[in-house]
Motif scaffolding. Structure first.
Motif, short mmCIF file in Angstrom:
data_model
loop_
_atom_site.label_atom_id
_atom_site.label_comp_id
_atom_site.label_asym_id
_atom_site.label_seq_id
_atom_site.Cartn_x
_atom_site.Cartn_y
_atom_site.Cartn_z
N GLN A 143 6.47 0.69 -21.37
CA GLN A 143 7.16 1.37 -20.28
C GLN A 143 6.71 2.82 -20.18
OE1 GLN A 143 11.37 0.74 -21.33
NE2 GLN A 143 11.46 -0.75 -19.65
N LEU A 144 6.61 3.31 -18.95
CA LEU A 144 6.43 4.74 -18.70
C LEU A 144 7.64 5.19 -17.89
CD1 LEU A 144 4.78 7.36 -18.85
CD2 LEU A 144 3.74 6.70 -16.67
N ALA A 151 19.38 11.72 -11.55
CA ALA A 151 19.38 10.90 -10.33
C ALA A 151 17.98 10.60 -9.83
CB ALA A 151 20.18 11.60 -9.24
N THR A 152 17.00 11.42 -10.20
CA THR A 152 15.62 11.25 -9.73
C THR A 152 14.75 10.88 -10.90
OG1 THR A 152 16.04 12.92 -8.03
CG2 THR A 152 13.74 12.35 -8.45
N LYS A 153 14.54 9.58 -11.05
CA LYS A 153 13.78 9.08 -12.20
C LYS A 153 13.26 7.69 -11.88
CE LYS A 153 18.07 7.58 -14.39
NZ LYS A 153 18.94 7.72 -15.56
N VAL A 154 12.31 7.23 -12.69
CA VAL A 154 11.73 5.91 -12.49
C VAL A 154 11.20 5.39 -13.82
CG1 VAL A 154 9.36 6.66 -12.01
CG2 VAL A 154 10.22 4.57 -10.94
N THR A 155 11.15 4.06 -13.95
CA THR A 155 10.54 3.44 -15.11
C THR A 155 9.57 2.36 -14.64
OG1 THR A 155 12.52 3.79 -16.46
CG2 THR A 155 10.93 2.18 -17.26
N GLN A 177 2.29 10.23 -7.04
CA GLN A 177 2.71 9.21 -6.08
C GLN A 177 3.19 7.92 -6.76
OE1 GLN A 177 2.70 9.84 -2.65
NE2 GLN A 177 2.20 11.90 -3.35
N ARG A 178 2.56 7.58 -7.88
CA ARG A 178 2.89 6.32 -8.56
C ARG A 178 2.86 6.50 -10.07
NH1 ARG A 178 3.25 2.55 -4.88
NH2 ARG A 178 3.51 0.84 -6.33
N ALA A 179 3.75 5.78 -10.73
CA ALA A 179 3.73 5.67 -12.19
C ALA A 179 3.08 4.34 -12.51
CB ALA A 179 5.15 5.71 -12.74
N SER A 190 3.06 -0.79 -11.68
CA SER A 190 2.82 0.28 -10.73
C SER A 190 4.07 0.45 -9.88
CB SER A 190 1.61 -0.05 -9.84
OG SER A 190 1.39 0.97 -8.89
N VAL A 191 4.66 1.64 -9.93
CA VAL A 191 5.90 1.91 -9.23
C VAL A 191 5.76 3.21 -8.44
CG1 VAL A 191 8.39 2.31 -9.47
CG2 VAL A 191 7.22 0.75 -11.04
#
Length: 199
Positions: A143-144, A151-155, A177-179, A190-191
């Motif tokens: 995971q990255l 509130a502003t996060k992504v995995t 733009q993408r993780a 890719s998120v």
């Protein structure tokens, strides 16, 4: 011969041409934009930064072991998954808008419950409110995690699980733009994410 007479017993010759393949260390030091690189093959208490100026300190007693990479004589470290880590100063990393982080790993056991193998982090509150975390979750997926705030996060989570006892090259990237997550050079997650990172 020069007169055009054929040789009754022609000879044949063959050549083997070996391509010059750089070692992993040579390839890494030639990487454009590389700012820091810890080989973790040190024998003392200091984790030398082979590219930059941010040496770390081994904490918790990570044992020196044989390396994981073929054709690389450098060693590695065995982290116990409980309290072993390398402590680094955050300042030299800067505050990049895009970055890549990588690690060669071989996990021995799968974590249980909500446990995870934290590989590289620049987060005050891992997996919560800031920074980034490259880790392996309790299902052995890479995971990255990226966050600006709670509130502003992504995995980005890999679609494949790692097998204990097997060596892998893991990479997490963020281009603004993408993780993305790569396992052995193959993109496995890719998120979309434009929220940035709080360093």
């Amino acid at each position: 011969d020069a007169a055009g007479n054929p040789d009754g017993t022609p000879a044949s010759r063959s050549w083997t041409v070996a391509a010059s393949v750089p070692t992993y260390a040579e390839a890494m030091t030639a990487t454009a934009g590389l700012r820091h690189w810890w080989r973790l093959g040190d024998t003392g208490a200091t984790a030398a930064d082979s590219r930059g100026t941010n040496a770390g300190t081994y904490t918790g007693g990570a044992a020196a072991v044989a390396g994981l990479i073929a054709r690389d004589a450098d060693g590695a470290r065995d982290f116990d998954g409980v309290n072993d880590f390398v402590d680094l100063a955050p300042g030299p990393f800067g505050t990049p808008a895009s970055f890549s982080v990588e690690a060669w790993v071989r996990i021995d056991v799968q974590k249980t419950g909500t446990g995870r193998h934290v590989l590289v982090t620049n987060s005050f509150a891992d997996m919560a409110t800031d920074g980034f975390v490259l880790s392996i979750d309790q299902m052995n997926r890479v995971q990255l995690f990226l966050a600006r705030n709670s509130a502003t996060k992504v995995t980005a989570t890999s679609t494949v699980a790692l097998t204990p006892g097997t060596t892998y090259h893991l990479t997490g990237t963020y281009d603004g733009q993408r993780a993305r997550v790569y396992v052995n050079g193959v993109e496995r997650a890719s998120v979309a994410y434009t929220g940035g990172v709080t360093w």
